[in-house]
Every structure is written in C-alpha cells, then in structure tokens.
Design a protein around this motif. Structure first.
Motif, PDB file in Angstrom:
ATOM      1  N   THR A  99       0.962  -1.211  -0.052  1.00 49.61           N
ATOM      2  CA  THR A  99       0.154   0.068  -0.112  1.00 49.61           C
ATOM      3  C   THR A  99       0.976   1.044  -0.184  1.00 49.61           C
ATOM      4  O   THR A  99       0.693   2.193  -0.801  1.00 49.61           O
ATOM      5  N   THR A 143     -13.010  -3.753  -0.673  1.00 45.71           N
ATOM      6  CA  THR A 143     -12.005  -4.672  -0.195  1.00 45.71           C
ATOM      7  C   THR A 143     -11.142  -4.018   0.760  1.00 45.71           C
ATOM      8  O   THR A 143     -10.655  -2.890   0.773  1.00 45.71           O
ATOM      9  N   VAL A 145      -8.092  -3.461   3.336  1.00 50.29           N
ATOM     10  CA  VAL A 145      -6.735  -3.306   2.868  1.00 50.29           C
ATOM     11  C   VAL A 145      -5.810  -4.334   2.873  1.00 50.29           C
ATOM     12  O   VAL A 145      -4.609  -4.668   2.279  1.00 50.29           O
ATOM     13  N   THR A 147      -5.136  -7.107   1.736  1.00 51.30           N
ATOM     14  CA  THR A 147      -4.932  -7.867   0.548  1.00 51.30           C
ATOM     15  C   THR A 147      -3.872  -7.582  -0.245  1.00 51.30           C
ATOM     16  O   THR A 147      -3.216  -6.562  -0.023  1.00 51.30           O
ATOM     17  N   ALA A 149      -2.141  -6.386  -3.781  1.00 52.29           N
ATOM     18  CA  ALA A 149      -2.291  -5.238  -4.921  1.00 52.29           C
ATOM     19  C   ALA A 149      -3.231  -5.735  -5.918  1.00 52.29           C
ATOM     20  O   ALA A 149      -4.091  -5.134  -6.312  1.00 52.29           O
ATOM     21  N   LYS A 152      -6.718  -5.525  -4.709  1.00 50.21           N
ATOM     22  CA  LYS A 152      -7.136  -3.916  -4.743  1.00 50.21           C
ATOM     23  C   LYS A 152      -7.065  -3.432  -6.373  1.00 50.21           C
ATOM     24  O   LYS A 152      -8.287  -2.986  -6.509  1.00 50.21           O
ATOM     25  N   SER A 155     -10.842  -3.928  -7.525  1.00 43.01           N
ATOM     26  CA  SER A 155     -11.938  -3.397  -6.552  1.00 43.01           C
ATOM     27  C   SER A 155     -12.357  -2.008  -6.927  1.00 43.01           C
ATOM     28  O   SER A 155     -11.815  -1.333  -7.441  1.00 43.01           O
ATOM     29  N   CYS A 158     -11.394   0.684  -1.281  1.00 39.28           N
ATOM     30  CA  CYS A 158     -10.727  -0.257  -0.161  1.00 39.28           C
ATOM     31  C   CYS A 158     -11.208   0.213   1.120  1.00 39.28           C
ATOM     32  O   CYS A 158     -11.988   1.431   1.066  1.00 39.28           O
ATOM     33  N   ALA A 325      -4.620  -0.324  -8.601  1.00 36.72           N
ATOM     34  CA  ALA A 325      -4.853  -0.544  -7.219  1.00 36.72           C
ATOM     35  C   ALA A 325      -5.020   1.023  -6.485  1.00 36.72           C
ATOM     36  O   ALA A 325      -5.491   0.784  -5.319  1.00 36.72           O
ATOM     37  N   PRO A 328      -9.010   2.650  -5.859  1.00 38.66           N
ATOM     38  CA  PRO A 328      -9.748   2.357  -4.744  1.00 38.66           C
ATOM     39  C   PRO A 328      -9.158   2.790  -3.237  1.00 38.66           C
ATOM     40  O   PRO A 328      -9.820   2.843  -2.242  1.00 38.66           O
ATOM     41  N   ILE A 329      -7.638   2.835  -3.619  1.00 42.93           N
ATOM     42  CA  ILE A 329      -7.341   3.210  -1.987  1.00 42.93           C
ATOM     43  C   ILE A 329      -7.372   4.974  -1.904  1.00 42.93           C
ATOM     44  O   ILE A 329      -7.822   5.224  -0.796  1.00 42.93           O
TER      45      ILE A 329
END
Ligand code: 13P
Ligand code: SF4
Length: 337
Positions: A99, A143, A145, A147, A149, A152, A155, A158, A325, A328-329
């Motif tokens: 992340t 999702t 976190v 998980t 990449a 993610k 998704s 997150c 990824a 979604p973050i």
C-alpha cells in the motif's frame, strides 16, 4: 551484533530517555541488547533519509523506540502518501508495504521480512474477485486493505477497520444499492453489515489471530475481573464483538483507552497492543490474554537494522497493477470520517 554495536556509555546516554519510556514493559536486563541496535537504526534513518512506519502490533522496542509514525493501517497509509522521506521502512506486514509503494511509487519501500504475510491477504486472488464480479454484476466491491495489490486492482474501493462502516455506507449510496461485495474478511463484513444495515456478500477469509477469540472467553474475563472494560477488533467473530463494550480498529481501541481511562481493560486483539498502550497509560490495568500474529512478529529490531544497512527487502508493484490498485485506495482516503 558487531563490536561497533556494543552497549557503550555513549549509547546508554543516547538511549536513556527512550528506556525511561519503555521501562514498564522491557526489563532492565534486556536493554543493553536493544539499545545499541536502536541507536544505530536511528542514526541510519537520519543518514539515509528514511522513516519507519510502525503498526500498532509491533513490539514496544520498535513501536516506541524507532517508529517515526505509529498507528493503524489507515494512519500508516495516510502517512505513506504524505511523507517526504526518500525511504519508507514498513514495520508491519507485506500488504501494508505494498500500500505504501502504491501511494508513494517514487519512494524506496523496504520490509524487513518478505515472509510477513497475513491470513486474510493469502485467502483471495485477483482471479477470485473477477469471478465474484461476474456472479454479482453491478454490485460494488469493497476490499479490506489486508489484501494483495492485484486484489485491490479489481476493486471499487478499499477500507480498513477504521473506516469500513463509512466506506460501505458511502459506496452503497453512490451505486444506489442495498448490497455490496465485501472481501475477504467474513467477520469484518458481518460486523459492518450489522452496523450499517447494508447487506454483504463476503468471502471465506478470516484473521488467524482474531478468529480464535470466543464469546465464552469474554464472559470469563468479566466473571474473573468484575467491571472490566472489553475492547475488541472487528476482525473478531460477531458473537465476540457482541460481548464487547466497544469494537474498533487498533487506533480506535487506543483512543478509547485515552478518552475513558478505564480502571481495568482487556484488548481482544494481538499481544503487543496492550504493551504499547500500557506505556502511555500506566494507571490503567491491562488484563492480557491475547493472540500473537506470527506475521507481525517476523518484524524484529535486528531485522529493521539489517533492512536499513542492506536496503532490503525492496517491495515493488508492477506499474499496471499499481495504477489500478491506487484508485480504490485513493477513493477510500477521500471518504470523510
Ligand atoms: P488495523 O487497521 O485496525 O490496525 O488492523 C490491521 C490488522 O492487521 C489487524 O489485524
Ligand atoms: Fe493479518 Fe490477522 Fe496478522 Fe492482522 S493480525 S496481519 S489480519 S493475520
């Protein structure tokens, strides 16, 4: 440990204030083994322009003595996005380092052990998420976190345990649905469903640390310690959360202790939490049944030193996956709490 890392008078003086802080949880006899390593890590951090992001489950000599930023998954992700340092050493598990790398691709992200995994992250792959999306078209994928990449990357948004309720409410509203796919923690998903009224389709993942706590155990603490305050992590099964006085992320549990200063408390979570919080609140009595996370415990003080000395192990994410990824973050970080 090399000769240069002996417990000299200089090292003793340089680390005196740190020992004063952790003396309640680290026996004096152990300090000469830790102090030279701590002093060297802190020197190397300055020399190399590195920061250590330490999760709340790190042992106290890491958490209190070398961590530059400490916190739950959400706080560490925010810090990774914000820091100006050239190097991030992730004192946490692999998904946290990934992340950090996704949020700060120009930085070197190091993890002291590549084997610091997570039973939740190991429970699901990107291909599994693609199949879920085919089976339930039109439903947003939320999702956790915890998980990899590539999960993610498949998704919509997150979440962490610190923002899961708000994230699920926000994405259900945005998609105009009453059901979301929430992966991979079946317990977190059920706990969030109970709090939001949003229905969840989940996955058979569980945290190997939190799934071992039982409701009977909580009732037994209450019988053995009348008046005890019970705090639980939402990765615990719903019947455990139902027996607790409060459930929240690791940071939310710490904040609860700070705000309420209970006379006696039990934190139904990983073992190092109570040690770390006890340092800040010596007047609170911590009853300490706990479960160890074998993955978090792969991160050691000597491992962090080795990591900084050798610039290992570098965590990378393929550019195409990282780009997908990140969306979604970022979307999660934009949700107001
Ligand atoms: P937090 O986000 O609450 O720190 O949890 C991370 C984790 O791995 C808990 O087991
Ligand atoms: Fe994963 Fe559980 Fe360890 Fe957290 S405590 S890193 S969820 S296995």
């Amino acid at each position: 440990m090399g000769l240069e890392l002996a417990y000299s008078d200089d090292v003793a003086r340089a680390t005196e204030a740190l020992y004063a802080k952790v003396s309640g949880v680290i026996p004096k006899i152990e300090w000469p083994a830790y102090a030279p390593v701590i002093a060297e890590i802190n020197r190397l951090k300055r020399q190399k322009d590195a920061v250590i992001l330490a999760h709340n489950y790190m042992t106290p000599e890491i958490f209190h003595c070398v961590g530059d930023f400490v916190g739950d998954s959400l706080a560490l992700a925010r810090e990774a996005a914000r820091t100006d340092a050239k190097i991030i050493v992730q004192a946490g598990v692999h998904f946290m380092a990934e992340t950090s790398k996704i949020l700060s691709p120009e930085k070197t992200v190091l993890i002291p052990s590549m084997e610091a995994g997570c039973s939740l992250a190991a429970s699901i792959t990107g291909a599994d998420v693609r199949l879920l999306k085919q089976k339930y078209p039109g439903l947003p994928v939320v999702t956790y976190v915890n998980t990899s990449a590539d999960v993610k990357a498949e998704s919509d948004i997150c979440c962490t345990s610190g923002n899961a309720v708000k994230v699920v409410e926000a994405i259900a509203r945005e998609f105009g649905v009453d059901t979301v796919i929430m992966i991979p923690d079946k317990y977190l998903a059920r706990n969030v469903a109970a709090q939001t009224g949003v229905k969840v389709i989940t996955w058979e993942g569980a945290c190997e640390v939190h799934e071992r706590f039982t409701a009977q155990e909580i009732r037994d603490y209450r019988t053995a310690h009348p008046g005890i305050v019970v705090l639980a992590h939402p990765e615990c099964p719903p019947e455990v959360v139902a027996e607790a006085d409060f459930a929240g992320s690791t940071a939310a549990m710490i904040n609860y202790v700070g705000a309420h200063k209970p006379r006696r408390v039990v934190m139904v979570t990983e073992c190092s939490m109570s040690d770390n919080v006890a340092v800040e609140y010596p007047q609170v009595e911590f009853v300490r049944p706990c479960n160890l996370c074998p993955h978090m415990k792969r991160i050691t003080l000597n491992g962090i030193l080795h990591s900084l000395q050798t610039m290992t192990f570098e965590v990378t994410v393929p550019a195409e996956i990282a780009a997908r990824a990140k969306t979604p973050i970022d979307r999660m970080l934009a949700v107001k709490l």
